[in-house]
Design a protein around this motif. Structure first.
Motif, mmCIF file in Angstrom:
data_model
loop_
_atom_site.group_PDB
_atom_site.id
_atom_site.type_symbol
_atom_site.label_atom_id
_atom_site.label_comp_id
_atom_site.label_asym_id
_atom_site.label_seq_id
_atom_site.Cartn_x
_atom_site.Cartn_y
_atom_site.Cartn_z
ATOM 1 N N ILE A 148 5.852 -2.042 9.781
ATOM 2 C CA ILE A 148 6.703 -2.837 8.893
ATOM 3 C C ILE A 148 6.852 -4.254 9.447
ATOM 4 N N ARG A 149 7.125 -4.388 10.744
ATOM 5 C CA ARG A 149 7.244 -5.715 11.361
ATOM 6 C C ARG A 149 5.973 -6.531 11.141
ATOM 7 N N GLN A 150 4.838 -5.896 11.355
ATOM 8 C CA GLN A 150 3.554 -6.569 11.154
ATOM 9 C C GLN A 150 3.390 -6.969 9.690
ATOM 10 N N GLY A 151 3.749 -6.071 8.795
ATOM 11 C CA GLY A 151 3.648 -6.370 7.368
ATOM 12 C C GLY A 151 4.517 -7.543 6.961
ATOM 13 N N LEU A 152 5.747 -7.589 7.466
ATOM 14 C CA LEU A 152 6.638 -8.700 7.137
ATOM 15 C C LEU A 152 6.141 -10.015 7.738
ATOM 16 N N ALA A 153 5.428 -9.949 8.849
ATOM 17 C CA ALA A 153 4.867 -11.159 9.448
ATOM 18 C C ALA A 153 3.688 -11.689 8.621
ATOM 19 N N GLU A 154 2.998 -10.789 7.923
ATOM 20 C CA GLU A 154 1.787 -11.154 7.184
ATOM 21 C C GLU A 154 2.013 -11.449 5.712
ATOM 22 N N ALA A 155 3.073 -10.911 5.128
ATOM 23 C CA ALA A 155 3.183 -10.939 3.668
ATOM 24 C C ALA A 155 4.620 -11.173 3.210
ATOM 25 N N GLY A 156 4.748 -11.489 1.943
ATOM 26 C CA GLY A 156 6.059 -11.694 1.338
ATOM 27 C C GLY A 156 6.706 -10.416 0.865
ATOM 28 N N THR A 157 5.907 -9.367 0.694
ATOM 29 C CA THR A 157 6.430 -8.087 0.227
ATOM 30 C C THR A 157 5.795 -6.949 1.016
ATOM 31 N N VAL A 158 6.631 -6.052 1.492
ATOM 32 C CA VAL A 158 6.160 -4.819 2.123
ATOM 33 C C VAL A 158 6.600 -3.675 1.224
ATOM 34 N N ILE A 159 5.631 -2.859 0.839
ATOM 35 C CA ILE A 159 5.881 -1.737 -0.071
ATOM 36 C C ILE A 159 5.608 -0.440 0.676
ATOM 37 N N ILE A 160 6.565 0.472 0.620
ATOM 38 C CA ILE A 160 6.382 1.800 1.198
ATOM 39 C C ILE A 160 6.009 2.750 0.063
ATOM 40 N N GLU A 161 4.942 3.495 0.271
ATOM 41 C CA GLU A 161 4.557 4.555 -0.660
ATOM 42 C C GLU A 161 4.804 5.877 0.054
ATOM 43 N N PHE A 162 5.731 6.651 -0.471
ATOM 44 C CA PHE A 162 6.109 7.914 0.146
ATOM 45 C C PHE A 162 5.182 9.044 -0.255
ATOM 46 N N GLU A 163 4.824 9.867 0.717
ATOM 47 C CA GLU A 163 4.194 11.145 0.408
ATOM 48 C C GLU A 163 5.277 12.007 -0.247
ATOM 49 N N SER A 164 4.927 12.792 -1.238
ATOM 50 C CA SER A 164 5.940 13.563 -1.971
ATOM 51 C C SER A 164 6.662 14.571 -1.086
ATOM 52 N N ASP A 165 5.986 15.074 -0.060
ATOM 53 C CA ASP A 165 6.589 16.092 0.801
ATOM 54 C C ASP A 165 6.908 15.554 2.197
ATOM 55 N N VAL A 166 7.198 14.253 2.291
ATOM 56 C CA VAL A 166 7.481 13.631 3.585
ATOM 57 C C VAL A 166 8.714 14.268 4.239
ATOM 58 N N GLU A 167 8.648 14.436 5.546
ATOM 59 C CA GLU A 167 9.785 14.920 6.336
ATOM 60 C C GLU A 167 10.473 13.694 6.925
#
Length: 121
Positions: A35-54
């Motif tokens: 996430i930190r890397q994503g925020l350093a590179e882009a204006g938007t960070v999007i999380i895509e959840f696996e449906s059965d994530v723990e």
């Protein structure tokens, strides 16, 4: 966890990060780094959840911290699709569902489903 960058135009760029199958104390360090890397590179960070994530409570802490950082930098930290059942269950179990907007005024808060009905982004 997978990560990809789309729209390579700086502030308009988006980074998509998959939750993978576990976001727990054992895995949130690596997830937070992505996430930190994503925020350093882009204006938007999007999380895509696996449906059965723990998930455990460390994931909630990472979500809130990332949201605060993104807001402070004028960026967006959001998720795509419906919130996974594990997130709904966890926020209810620890009493952290949001019924109103948080101080960051993020309409897509990862905990904004208490009392307002379930939402999707």
């Amino acid at each position: 966890m997978e990560q990809s960058t789309q729209n390579n135009a700086g502030k308009d760029a988006e980074v998509i990060i998959s939750s993978g199958d576990r976001l727990t104390i054992e895995t949130t360090g690596e997830f937070a780094q992505r996430i930190r890397q994503g925020l350093a590179e882009a204006g938007t960070v999007i999380i895509e959840f696996e449906s059965d994530v723990e998930l455990d409570i460390t994931a909630l802490q990472v979500f809130c911290s990332a949201c605060m950082k993104a807001t402070a930098e004028g960026k967006r930290f959001i998720h795509r699709g419906a919130a996974p059942q594990a997130l709904l269950d966890l926020t209810a179990a620890v009493g952290s569902e949001r019924h109103k907007h948080c101080k960051n005024d993020n309409m897509l808060c990862f905990r904004q489903f208490g009392g307002s009905g379930k939402w999707e982004s």
